[in-house]
Design a protein around this motif. Structure first.
Motif, mmCIF file in Angstrom:
data_model
loop_
_atom_site.group_PDB
_atom_site.id
_atom_site.type_symbol
_atom_site.label_atom_id
_atom_site.label_comp_id
_atom_site.label_asym_id
_atom_site.label_seq_id
_atom_site.Cartn_x
_atom_site.Cartn_y
_atom_site.Cartn_z
ATOM 1 N N UNK A 73 10.733 1.666 -1.532
ATOM 2 C CA UNK A 73 11.170 2.916 -2.143
ATOM 3 C C UNK A 73 10.880 4.105 -1.238
ATOM 4 N N UNK A 74 9.676 4.140 -0.664
ATOM 5 C CA UNK A 74 9.309 5.258 0.195
ATOM 6 C C UNK A 74 10.184 5.315 1.443
ATOM 7 N N UNK A 75 10.547 4.153 1.969
ATOM 8 C CA UNK A 75 11.431 4.141 3.129
ATOM 9 C C UNK A 75 12.743 4.857 2.821
ATOM 10 N N UNK A 76 13.302 4.576 1.645
ATOM 11 C CA UNK A 76 14.568 5.200 1.275
ATOM 12 C C UNK A 76 14.378 6.654 0.869
ATOM 13 N N UNK A 77 13.354 6.927 0.079
ATOM 14 C CA UNK A 77 13.103 8.291 -0.386
ATOM 15 C C UNK A 77 12.902 9.239 0.789
ATOM 16 N N UNK A 78 12.133 8.795 1.776
ATOM 17 C CA UNK A 78 11.875 9.644 2.935
ATOM 18 C C UNK A 78 13.048 9.649 3.912
ATOM 19 N N UNK A 79 13.728 8.506 4.051
ATOM 20 C CA UNK A 79 14.833 8.410 4.998
ATOM 21 C C UNK A 79 14.512 7.605 6.235
ATOM 22 N N UNK A 80 13.440 6.792 6.179
ATOM 23 C CA UNK A 80 13.090 5.934 7.305
ATOM 24 C C UNK A 80 14.026 4.733 7.383
ATOM 25 N N UNK A 81 13.891 3.947 8.454
ATOM 26 C CA UNK A 81 14.787 2.813 8.680
ATOM 27 C C UNK A 81 14.091 1.466 8.535
ATOM 28 N N UNK A 82 12.821 1.450 8.165
ATOM 29 C CA UNK A 82 12.075 0.215 7.888
ATOM 30 C C UNK A 82 12.069 -0.730 9.094
ATOM 31 N N UNK A 83 11.731 -0.184 10.253
ATOM 32 C CA UNK A 83 11.712 -0.992 11.479
ATOM 33 C C UNK A 83 10.299 -1.180 12.038
ATOM 34 N N UNK A 84 9.280 -0.742 11.286
ATOM 35 C CA UNK A 84 7.907 -0.818 11.790
ATOM 36 C C UNK A 84 6.960 -1.286 10.680
#
Length: 249
Positions: A73-84
């Motif tokens: 959820x935080x990845x999407x809410x913030x706008x990250x790409x979930x690569x780390x």
């Protein structure tokens, strides 16, 4: 009794200093230190520590989500790409001491725990958000253990959750999150400074890098934007039983 009163006074003082936007506990309809029970949405404010201007979001999230889904959820809410890689902490690793009442804890995924011979990490899949985020103290979320993007989550209030409520919904926020692999807060600030100065000797190269990293020719990179509607649409697709809904009154 005197110890309880002292603890309550210290907690109230900390809240007034570090979370001045919160109304008094009595106005929230809850008592400090009482664990929330039953289906609930937590209203949470998250910000990227040391970002200036501040990058922040206000959102509602199912309090029973396990931490791996909170990470998603935080990845999407913030706008990250979930690569780390990531981890959760109940203390700020950049500050001496801790404001949490218990021994500091850290939670991580099975992948990160594979080499944790010293038992530093707890299993994030064993904990729900309501287990680790309380009205007494914040939760910290570290994303990318190289760039060290440290986020702070603050509990605002608990709302009864209805069967048709979405899992996560952003209410509002400001500024897009930094580009992946931009070197942490200092590196990202440097990039923004160079982009704003066409005479800088790095301007051409960094402009090309940002264009490639942003990878969205229809919408040029703009650090000041945040599209709540698009993020909520993505949340509906990315998380189970998630649909957008209007802001609660």
């Amino acid at each position: 009794m005197k110890k309880l009163e002292a603890d309550s006074s210290a907690r109230t003082s900390w809240i007034r200093t570090h979370r001045p936007w919160l109304p008094p506990w009595e106005n929230l309809g809850m008592t400090a230190g009482v664990k929330q029970t039953g289906p609930a949405l937590f209203r949470v404010r998250v910000h990227l520590i040391d970002s200036d201007p501040e990058i922040w979001r206000l959102f509602e999230i199912n309090a029973d989500l396990r931490l791996p889904h909170v990470h998603d959820a935080l990845q999407t809410v913030m706008g990250w790409e979930n690569t780390h890689l990531h981890e959760f902490l109940d203390y700020d690793p950049n500050v001496n001491g801790t404001i949490t009442p218990m021994r500091p804890r850290r939670w991580a995924s099975p992948f990160l725990r594979e080499d944790d011979d010293d038992g530093v990490y707890l299993a994030e899949e064993d904990f729900a958000l309501r287990d680790v985020l309380t009205e007494q103290a914040p939760l910290f979320y570290m994303y990318d253990l190289g760039d060290n993007w440290l986020h702070r989550l603050d509990f605002i209030e608990a709302l009864p959750m209805k069967p048709d409520d979405p899992t996560v919904t952003v209410i509002r926020g400001e500024r897009r999150c930094p580009l992946e692999d931009s070197g942490g807060i200092d590196g990202y600030d440097h990039i923004l400074d160079v982009l704003s100065d066409p005479t800088d000797h790095e301007h051409h190269d960094l402009t090309e890098w940002v264009t490639s990293a942003h990878n969205n020719p229809r919408h040029p990179f703009d650090p000041a934007t945040y599209d709540t509607r698009t993020i909520n649409h993505t949340l509906r697709l990315a998380l189970p039983d998630t649909t957008t809904h209007t802001k609660r009154q």
